[in-house]
Write an enzyme that holds these catalytic residues in place. Structure first.
Site, PDB file in Angstrom:
ATOM      1  N   HIS A 193       0.792  -1.223   0.000  1.00 17.91           N
ATOM      2  CA  HIS A 193       0.000   0.000   0.000  1.00 17.91           C
ATOM      3  C   HIS A 193       0.826   1.275   0.000  1.00 17.91           C
ATOM      4  CE1 HIS A 193      -3.895   1.559  -0.400  1.00 17.91           C
ATOM      5  NE2 HIS A 193      -4.045   2.066   0.801  1.00 17.91           N
ATOM      6  N   HIS A 243      -0.559   2.453   7.283  1.00 16.96           N
ATOM      7  CA  HIS A 243      -0.683   2.886   5.889  1.00 16.96           C
ATOM      8  C   HIS A 243       0.673   3.241   5.272  1.00 16.96           C
ATOM      9  CE1 HIS A 243      -4.946   3.106   4.814  1.00 16.96           C
ATOM     10  NE2 HIS A 243      -4.562   3.664   3.671  1.00 16.96           N
ATOM     11  N   SER A 274      -2.891   5.124  10.336  1.00 19.95           N
ATOM     12  CA  SER A 274      -1.970   6.065   9.697  1.00 19.95           C
ATOM     13  C   SER A 274      -0.593   6.002  10.346  1.00 19.95           C
ATOM     14  CB  SER A 274      -2.527   7.491   9.830  1.00 19.95           C
ATOM     15  OG  SER A 274      -1.569   8.442   9.393  1.00 19.95           O
ATOM     16  N   GLU A 313      -9.018  -3.057   2.145  1.00 15.74           N
ATOM     17  CA  GLU A 313      -8.455  -2.466   3.357  1.00 15.74           C
ATOM     18  C   GLU A 313      -9.482  -2.559   4.487  1.00 15.74           C
ATOM     19  OE1 GLU A 313      -6.473   1.392   2.545  1.00 15.74           O
ATOM     20  OE2 GLU A 313      -7.148   1.067   0.481  1.00 15.74           O
ATOM     21  N   TYR A 360     -12.427  -0.317   0.726  1.00 17.74           N
ATOM     22  CA  TYR A 360     -12.427  -0.450   2.186  1.00 17.74           C
ATOM     23  C   TYR A 360     -13.510  -1.389   2.702  1.00 17.74           C
ATOM     24  CZ  TYR A 360      -8.985   3.253   2.696  1.00 17.74           C
ATOM     25  OH  TYR A 360      -7.829   3.987   2.647  1.00 17.74           O
TER      26      TYR A 360
END
Length: 771
Positions: free
Chosen positions: A122, A231, A344, A533, A576
């Site tokens: 990713h 991520h 994140s 995801e 997602y």
């Protein structure tokens, strides 16, 4: 008395023999293992990057190269599984289809859709255009054949390497917490999950890393793969250099670490004390730090004018290939992705770029504007430093788990795979008050908050996260493309539909409907291959549901000891998957959950079927085949017409050299600019565009760093968009462990001439001293 003593001695000898034999059984190999790695960097110019959907984010150089890394685990006379980890944004259905076709042509039915998993890390800093559905290739001006071919070729080659290296070996698993490499970027959605469920967990993101250590019977450790959720967005939406982001960086750090560790016996005491990486120090004598002598030596080497070269020169000068020990397998490590949907790496939090204040909690806006709210990485404001830090944290945790791994995987190698049409799947779910009810998934659609982006990469206009209403203007714009039917509106509720992608079929499909679900088993490890995801809580629910099936009832397969990991973005991409409760909030992740509020329940239902079949030994139906849309692809990216230089200038000539008689210190930036040509003319696969060489003796130059090193950047630019002229800027940020000595910088490239022929060239800078 003597007889009794003899009996005691014989008994002790027997016990020792049994213990020794037991140790042999514990450490003996029970699998065949093979690993492979190959370059998949792709076009380093002109191509839109995949991930942020920012049409202005066009590749223009290389931060470090992208790779496909593969492991194969096989029972000596039984099943085998293949897992490929890509330094790419995600897997692609058309890439998977074409890789499987090649494997069938080469190996027959040995490797199929059932036992092959292709997963992406990713990174948002790789070239796009390699997916087959329109919505994912709009910003890349359609399909990009070079991106696609680089992936298919690289994956195939990495699998061939792994297949050819299969040898008896053992696999060990270890788990541990990594606390400072991830935060939840949609905490308001996460908080909508039931308090009772949230209270089961210490953190609002998964902090566990699960690592496999591969040990060859002959050579010892030969690699590791791990799964950890964060991520690939340490590099920002404005970055234009191809990069594996934090996970790709971690892999580079660990592979170099192992090469250094395994080569310790080759170091002299002086070399050890210097702290120089093995890949340089094992072939270069330590140079005494006589600054005056080094400057005199450097002064004798001025920049060379550009000259013709062969592509082989670029490949042959690669640092890792030229310095690798020929008598042992390459050490390969991969940092794989997991349920990273709401996770994140920008761990400092989210702030408004205009005021410096924290962003609005619920909508991630600043004064009502989403495009002003950004997450900050630990190296803020330097995104390269943030990438290094998050990569380094993952690397160090992986080394810790690697060194302490002691639980050996034992048992079957097995797998189950099925294709499922998620656009119209009936799902049985618990009903409030007891009993069950049947609900359905929906054709794919994206909500208004999708266009708002995230705090890792905000969108534009007046979109914002948490929008469950939409607005009239954007509905009007939407209706020009496709007006959703009332049935679709009701099915997707409370998501306001911005793009009804599942029902958009012109000129061909805009979004997938048929998705693969897959389970791979290696002893007590179970890998759930998911084509999207998953949010943190969605992943937890899926893992728990599968674990319950695997360990419940009369099954003694695992005796309660099973490690279940989620491999995200695998085999196909479908955006997602959030929980039902998170979906209601309609932040970015909920708005990007394509198949409606019951998407997660559908996955749980289908994976439970696979898990039950895995335990019972039963087969599963293959399901409807996904479409092969390769022949329908449209590409609007113009080709390279030709390259040119000013009159009297050759390709590879130095445009801006290092200062004469210059000396640099560690940590400083050495920059050289060359007259160059478009990198799309030759991707330099398994080669290099940039090289730092160190002088050995009086006249022999030895590779030290190339464009697969974190410290070396290859930046390509044109003076104007349609110009035939271009420059290559090579920046070397001198590492703290660089050896003292005389260095120079080289550039390799390929120029396209007016008649269409491509000719390779090279050039080098003047020499300089690192003291």
């Amino acid at each position: 008395m003597m007889v009794r003593l003899i009996k005691v001695i014989l008994f002790l000898i027997l016990i020792l023999l049994l213990l020794e034999n037991g140790r042999g059984i514990t450490s003996s190999s029970n699998y065949l293992i093979g690993l492979g790695s190959y370059d998949i960097t792709g076009p380093a110019a002109d191509v839109n990057m995949m991930g942020y959907a920012n049409i202005e984010q066009i590749a223009s150089g290389v931060h470090f190269r992208l790779r496909a890394r593969t492991f194969i685990v096989a029972e000596p006379k039984g099943n085998r599984v293949v897992f490929i980890n890509l330094d790419a944004c995600m897997a692609s259905q058309i890439v998977t289809i074409k890789v499987l076709e090649r494997l069938k042509a080469r190996y027959g039915n040995l490797y199929t859709e059932n036992n092959v998993a292709i997963s992406g890390i990713h990174t948002h800093a790789g070239p796009g255009g390699y997916l087959q559905y329109i919505v994912y290739i709009v910003t890349s001006l359609g399909f990009v054949r070079q991106s696609f071919d680089a992936l298919v070729d690289g994956i195939e080659q990495s699998i061939i390497q792994a297949h050819d290296s299969l040898q008896p070996g053992s696999i060990y698993v270890n788990k541990g917490e990594l606390l400072d490499a991830s935060v939840n970027r949609s905490p308001s959605a996460h908080l909508n999950n039931p308090a009772e469920e949230r209270s089961k967990y210490k953190y609002d993101v998964d902090k566990n890393m699960t690592l496999l250590k591969f040990v060859d019977d002959e050579w010892g450790p030969v690699g590791s793969f791990n799964w950890f959720a964060t991520h690939g967005t340490s590099m920002s939406r404005t970055n234009s250099l191809i990069s594996g982001d934090n996970k790709g960086a971690a892999a580079r750090f660990m592979e170099d670490w192992f090469d250094q560790e395994s080569g310790e016996q080759m170091f002299s005491d002086e070399s050890k004390a210097s702290g120089i990486l093995r890949r340089v120090s094992n072939i270069i004598p330590i140079i005494r730090n006589n600054h005056h002598e080094l400057r005199e030596l450097a002064a004798s080497f001025q920049s060379s004018s550009g000259k013709p070269a062969t592509r082989f020169m670029s490949l042959a000068r690669r640092v890792r290939s030229s310095l690798r020990r020929a008598d042992r397998p390459r050490f390969i490590t991969a940092f794989c992705q997991s349920n990273c949907g709401d996770v994140s790496p920008n761990v400092l939090g989210t702030f408004c770029i205009d005021t410096g204040l924290p962003c609005d909690f619920n909508h991630s806006t600043c004064g009502g504007k989403n495009e002003l709210c950004y997450g900050r990485g630990p190296g803020y404001p330097d995104e390269f430093e943030s990438t290094r830090i998050i990569g380094d944290r993952q690397f160090k945790k992986a080394v810790e788990l690697f060194n302490k791994a002691s639980e050996q995987l034992k048992g079957k190698v097995d797998y189950r795979h099925s294709y499922v049409d998620f656009s119209k799947l009936e799902v049985t779910i618990p009903k409030q008050g007891g009993g069950t009810e049947i609900v359905k998934t929906c054709p794919a659609a994206m909500g208004f908050a999708f266009a708002a982006g995230t705090t890792d990469g905000p969108g534009a206009f007046d979109f914002k996260q948490g929008d469950d209403k939409g607005n009239a203007f954007w509905r009007l714009v939407r209706n020009l493309l496709k007006t959703p039917k009332q049935e679709q509106v009701d099915c997707q509720h409370p998501k306001p539909i911005l793009l009804d992608t599942g029902e958009m079929k012109k000129p061909y499909d805009w979004a997938p409907s048929i998705l693969p679900v897959q389970i791979l088993r290696i002893g007590q490890l179970v890998i759930l291959s998911v084509p999207g995801e998953f949010s943190t809580m969605a992943g937890r629910r899926l893992r728990d549901a599968v674990r319950t099936v695997l360990t419940s009832g009369d099954s003694k397969e695992f005796d309660g000891n099973v490690h279940v990991v989620i491999a995200g973005l695998t085999n196909t991409y479908s955006q997602y998957i959030t929980t039902f409760e998170e979906y209601k909030i309609q932040r970015y992740e909920g708005a990007s959950t394509l198949y409606g509020p019951h998407t997660l329940s559908a996955y749980i239902q289908e994976f439970k079927k696979l898990a039950a079949a895995l335990i019972s030994g039963q087969s599963v139906q293959s399901g409807p085949q996904p479409p092969d849309l390769l022949d329908k692809q449209i590409s609007l990216l113009p080709p390279v017409v030709m390259d040119a230089t000013p009159l009297g200038v050759k390709f590879g000539d130095v445009s801006k050299d290092v200062p004469k008689n210059s000396t640099f210190k560690r940590g400083e930036n050495v920059t050289v600019v060359f007259w160059s040509a478009c990198p799309r003319n030759d991707l330099m696969t398994e080669g290099t565009f940039a090289l730092v060489e160190i002088l050995q003796g009086k006249d022999s130059w030895v590779p030290a760093y190339d464009d697969d090193d974190f410290c070396l950047r290859f930046i390509w630019s044109r003076p104007a968009k349609l110009s035939t002229r271009s420059h290559a800027t090579i920046q070397w940020i001198i590492p703290e462990n660089a050896a003292s000595g005389v260095y120079r910088i080289r550039h390799f490239g390929a120029a396209k001439h007016l008649l269409g022929s491509v000719k390779h060239f090279t050039g080098s800078s003047s020499a300089f001293v690192v003291a």
